[in-house]
Design a protein around this motif. Structure first.
Motif, PDB file in Angstrom:
ATOM      1  N   HIS A  26       1.026  -9.242  -9.112  1.00  0.00           N
ATOM      2  CA  HIS A  26      -0.340  -8.827  -8.759  1.00  0.00           C
ATOM      3  C   HIS A  26      -0.870  -9.726  -7.650  1.00  0.00           C
ATOM      4  N   TYR A  27      -1.019  -9.141  -6.456  1.00  0.00           N
ATOM      5  CA  TYR A  27      -1.609  -9.887  -5.350  1.00  0.00           C
ATOM      6  C   TYR A  27      -2.212  -8.906  -4.358  1.00  0.00           C
ATOM      7  N   HIS A  28      -2.931  -9.457  -3.369  1.00  0.00           N
ATOM      8  CA  HIS A  28      -3.623  -8.644  -2.386  1.00  0.00           C
ATOM      9  C   HIS A  28      -3.359  -9.149  -0.974  1.00  0.00           C
ATOM     10  N   ALA A  29      -3.355  -8.218  -0.035  1.00  0.00           N
ATOM     11  CA  ALA A  29      -3.338  -8.535   1.386  1.00  0.00           C
ATOM     12  C   ALA A  29      -4.471  -7.735   2.019  1.00  0.00           C
ATOM     13  N   HIS A  30      -4.684  -7.930   3.318  1.00  0.00           N
ATOM     14  CA  HIS A  30      -5.734  -7.167   4.007  1.00  0.00           C
ATOM     15  C   HIS A  30      -5.175  -6.562   5.281  1.00  0.00           C
ATOM     16  N   LEU A  31      -5.544  -5.302   5.537  1.00  0.00           N
ATOM     17  CA  LEU A  31      -5.071  -4.580   6.701  1.00  0.00           C
ATOM     18  C   LEU A  31      -6.243  -4.120   7.554  1.00  0.00           C
ATOM     19  N   ASP A  32      -6.205  -4.483   8.844  1.00  0.00           N
ATOM     20  CA  ASP A  32      -7.116  -3.935   9.843  1.00  0.00           C
ATOM     21  C   ASP A  32      -6.296  -3.054  10.768  1.00  0.00           C
ATOM     22  N   VAL A  33      -6.803  -1.878  11.103  1.00  0.00           N
ATOM     23  CA  VAL A  33      -6.106  -0.959  12.004  1.00  0.00           C
ATOM     24  C   VAL A  33      -7.017  -0.660  13.193  1.00  0.00           C
ATOM     25  N   PHE A  34      -6.438  -0.716  14.395  1.00  0.00           N
ATOM     26  CA  PHE A  34      -7.185  -0.414  15.619  1.00  0.00           C
ATOM     27  C   PHE A  34      -6.404   0.599  16.441  1.00  0.00           C
TER      28      PHE A  34
ATOM     29  N   PRO B 136      -6.376  12.302 -10.757  1.00  0.00           N
ATOM     30  CA  PRO B 136      -5.279  11.337 -10.631  1.00  0.00           C
ATOM     31  C   PRO B 136      -4.293  11.436 -11.781  1.00  0.00           C
ATOM     32  N   THR B 137      -3.005  11.319 -11.459  1.00  0.00           N
ATOM     33  CA  THR B 137      -1.956  11.396 -12.469  1.00  0.00           C
ATOM     34  C   THR B 137      -1.118  10.117 -12.539  1.00  0.00           C
ATOM     35  N   GLY B 138      -1.311   9.211 -11.598  1.00  0.00           N
ATOM     36  CA  GLY B 138      -0.545   7.965 -11.594  1.00  0.00           C
ATOM     37  C   GLY B 138      -0.827   7.193 -10.322  1.00  0.00           C
ATOM     38  N   ILE B 139      -0.180   6.038 -10.206  1.00  0.00           N
ATOM     39  CA  ILE B 139      -0.480   5.153  -9.087  1.00  0.00           C
ATOM     40  C   ILE B 139       0.769   4.384  -8.668  1.00  0.00           C
ATOM     41  N   SER B 140       0.921   4.188  -7.385  1.00  0.00           N
ATOM     42  CA  SER B 140       2.022   3.394  -6.852  1.00  0.00           C
ATOM     43  C   SER B 140       1.727   1.909  -7.071  1.00  0.00           C
ATOM     44  N   PRO B 141       2.761   1.075  -7.142  1.00  0.00           N
ATOM     45  CA  PRO B 141       2.499  -0.364  -7.212  1.00  0.00           C
ATOM     46  C   PRO B 141       1.865  -0.900  -5.931  1.00  0.00           C
ATOM     47  N   LEU B 142       1.935  -0.131  -4.830  1.00  0.00           N
ATOM     48  CA  LEU B 142       1.344  -0.505  -3.544  1.00  0.00           C
ATOM     49  C   LEU B 142       0.269   0.523  -3.231  1.00  0.00           C
ATOM     50  N   HIS B 143      -1.006   0.084  -3.194  1.00  0.00           N
ATOM     51  CA  HIS B 143      -2.079   1.067  -3.084  1.00  0.00           C
ATOM     52  C   HIS B 143      -3.371   0.441  -2.568  1.00  0.00           C
ATOM     53  N   THR B 144      -4.349   1.303  -2.308  1.00  0.00           N
ATOM     54  CA  THR B 144      -5.711   0.855  -2.007  1.00  0.00           C
ATOM     55  C   THR B 144      -6.655   1.485  -3.012  1.00  0.00           C
ATOM     56  N   HIS B 145      -7.788   0.800  -3.223  1.00  0.00           N
ATOM     57  CA  HIS B 145      -8.813   1.349  -4.113  1.00  0.00           C
ATOM     58  C   HIS B 145     -10.027   1.842  -3.341  1.00  0.00           C
ATOM     59  N   ASP B 146     -10.278   1.251  -2.178  1.00  0.00           N
ATOM     60  CA  ASP B 146     -11.492   1.553  -1.436  1.00  0.00           C
ATOM     61  C   ASP B 146     -11.205   1.442   0.055  1.00  0.00           C
ATOM     62  N   THR B 147     -12.237   1.452   0.881  1.00  0.00           N
ATOM     63  CA  THR B 147     -12.055   1.416   2.332  1.00  0.00           C
ATOM     64  C   THR B 147     -12.255   0.018   2.909  1.00  0.00           C
ATOM     65  N   SER B 148     -12.120  -1.001   2.086  1.00  0.00           N
ATOM     66  CA  SER B 148     -12.304  -2.382   2.548  1.00  0.00           C
ATOM     67  C   SER B 148     -11.117  -2.889   3.364  1.00  0.00           C
ATOM     68  N   GLY B 149      -9.978  -2.190   3.288  1.00  0.00           N
ATOM     69  CA  GLY B 149      -8.756  -2.664   3.932  1.00  0.00           C
ATOM     70  C   GLY B 149      -7.928  -3.556   3.028  1.00  0.00           C
ATOM     71  N   ILE B 150      -8.424  -3.843   1.823  1.00  0.00           N
ATOM     72  CA  ILE B 150      -7.641  -4.645   0.878  1.00  0.00           C
ATOM     73  C   ILE B 150      -6.507  -3.789   0.321  1.00  0.00           C
ATOM     74  N   VAL B 151      -5.298  -4.327   0.432  1.00  0.00           N
ATOM     75  CA  VAL B 151      -4.091  -3.662  -0.057  1.00  0.00           C
ATOM     76  C   VAL B 151      -3.689  -4.344  -1.354  1.00  0.00           C
ATOM     77  N   HIS B 152      -3.466  -3.559  -2.381  1.00  0.00           N
ATOM     78  CA  HIS B 152      -3.143  -4.079  -3.711  1.00  0.00           C
ATOM     79  C   HIS B 152      -1.662  -3.911  -4.004  1.00  0.00           C
ATOM     80  N   VAL B 153      -1.050  -4.947  -4.498  1.00  0.00           N
ATOM     81  CA  VAL B 153       0.271  -4.859  -5.102  1.00  0.00           C
ATOM     82  C   VAL B 153       0.070  -5.165  -6.579  1.00  0.00           C
ATOM     83  N   GLU B 154       0.301  -4.164  -7.407  1.00  0.00           N
ATOM     84  CA  GLU B 154       0.189  -4.321  -8.859  1.00  0.00           C
ATOM     85  C   GLU B 154       1.397  -3.619  -9.457  1.00  0.00           C
ATOM     86  N   ALA B 155       2.455  -4.396  -9.643  1.00  0.00           N
ATOM     87  CA  ALA B 155       3.760  -3.838  -9.969  1.00  0.00           C
ATOM     88  C   ALA B 155       4.157  -4.119 -11.413  1.00  0.00           C
ATOM     89  N   ALA B 156       4.992  -3.231 -11.938  1.00  0.00           N
ATOM     90  CA  ALA B 156       5.474  -3.381 -13.309  1.00  0.00           C
ATOM     91  C   ALA B 156       6.625  -4.369 -13.413  1.00  0.00           C
TER      92      ALA B 156
END
Length: 202
Positions: free
Chosen positions: A71-79, A101-121
């Motif tokens: 479980h960790y986070h990174a941030h992505l800005d796109v131009f 929703p029926t499921g979620i990838s371990p690599l995903h976003t929750h909102d438009t903040s640019g925060i990228v979530h890794v939450e893996a099994a």
């Protein structure tokens, strides 16, 4: 209803995922980098239809709940040509025909903040920018003919990580905890963000 909340409501097993990420990625937290607020060009929106197929093309699995082994986070800005592009919410969230929703990838976003979530099994797997862009639909070729967006290819794109120019293949850029990743098409932004103020505990 927010799709993340709907996902938890629809899948009781996701209670663990909610606990894992509770408060860790508050989109209202201040940012040290410019936060994209509007899409610069048409064609960067997230198409929620076919998300499970794009997740599979990215080499990832649709999980019934957010994983807790990694479980960790990174941030992505796109131009795009110097203008910020919003990173969509719900990248990596699979939906059924009814839009729920029926499921979620371990690599995903929750909102438009640019925060990228890794939450893996499972722990220890590398996650890449190419996988995230495939889940988003930018690399799947689905909308490659959209004028002005160069979807379906990374030709003409470049990247920085923590303010340093990235020289390797963009699709292979590994996403690490607390990385500030800047992906740009054409000219780089005048000021390249080199850090992001993650919320406390993220």
């Amino acid at each position: 209803m927010n799709k993340k909340l709907a996902l938890f409501a629809a899948l009781p097993a996701l209670a663990l995922g909610l606990a894992a990420c509770s408060g860790a990625a508050d989109a209202s937290a201040p940012s040290a980098s410019p936060k994209p607020t509007a899409t610069a060009a048409a064609g960067f929106e997230l198409n929620t239809i076919g998300a499970d197929e794009r997740i599979a093309r990215a080499g990832l699995k649709v999980l019934p709940a957010e994983g807790t082994a990694e479980h960790y986070h990174a941030h992505l800005d796109v131009f795009f040509n110097g203008k910020p592009v919003t990173v969509p919410a719900d990248i990596g969230v699979a939906e059924g025909p009814d839009g729920k929703p029926t499921g979620i990838s371990p690599l995903h976003t929750h909102d438009t903040s640019g925060i990228v979530h890794v939450e893996a099994a499972t722990a220890g797997q590398a996650y890449t920018l190419g996988q995230l862009l495939t889940e988003w639909g930018i690399l799947d070729g689905q909308d490659a003919t959209t004028a002005g967006t160069s979807r379906g290819t990374l030709d003409g794109w470049g990247a920085y990580v923590d303010g340093a120019k990235y020289g390797g293949p963009l699709a292979d850029l590994r996403i690490n905890a607390h990385d500030e990743i800047v992906l740009y098409f054409g000219s780089a932004p005048e000021k390249v963000p080199d850090s992001f103020a993650f919320p406390a505990g993220a």
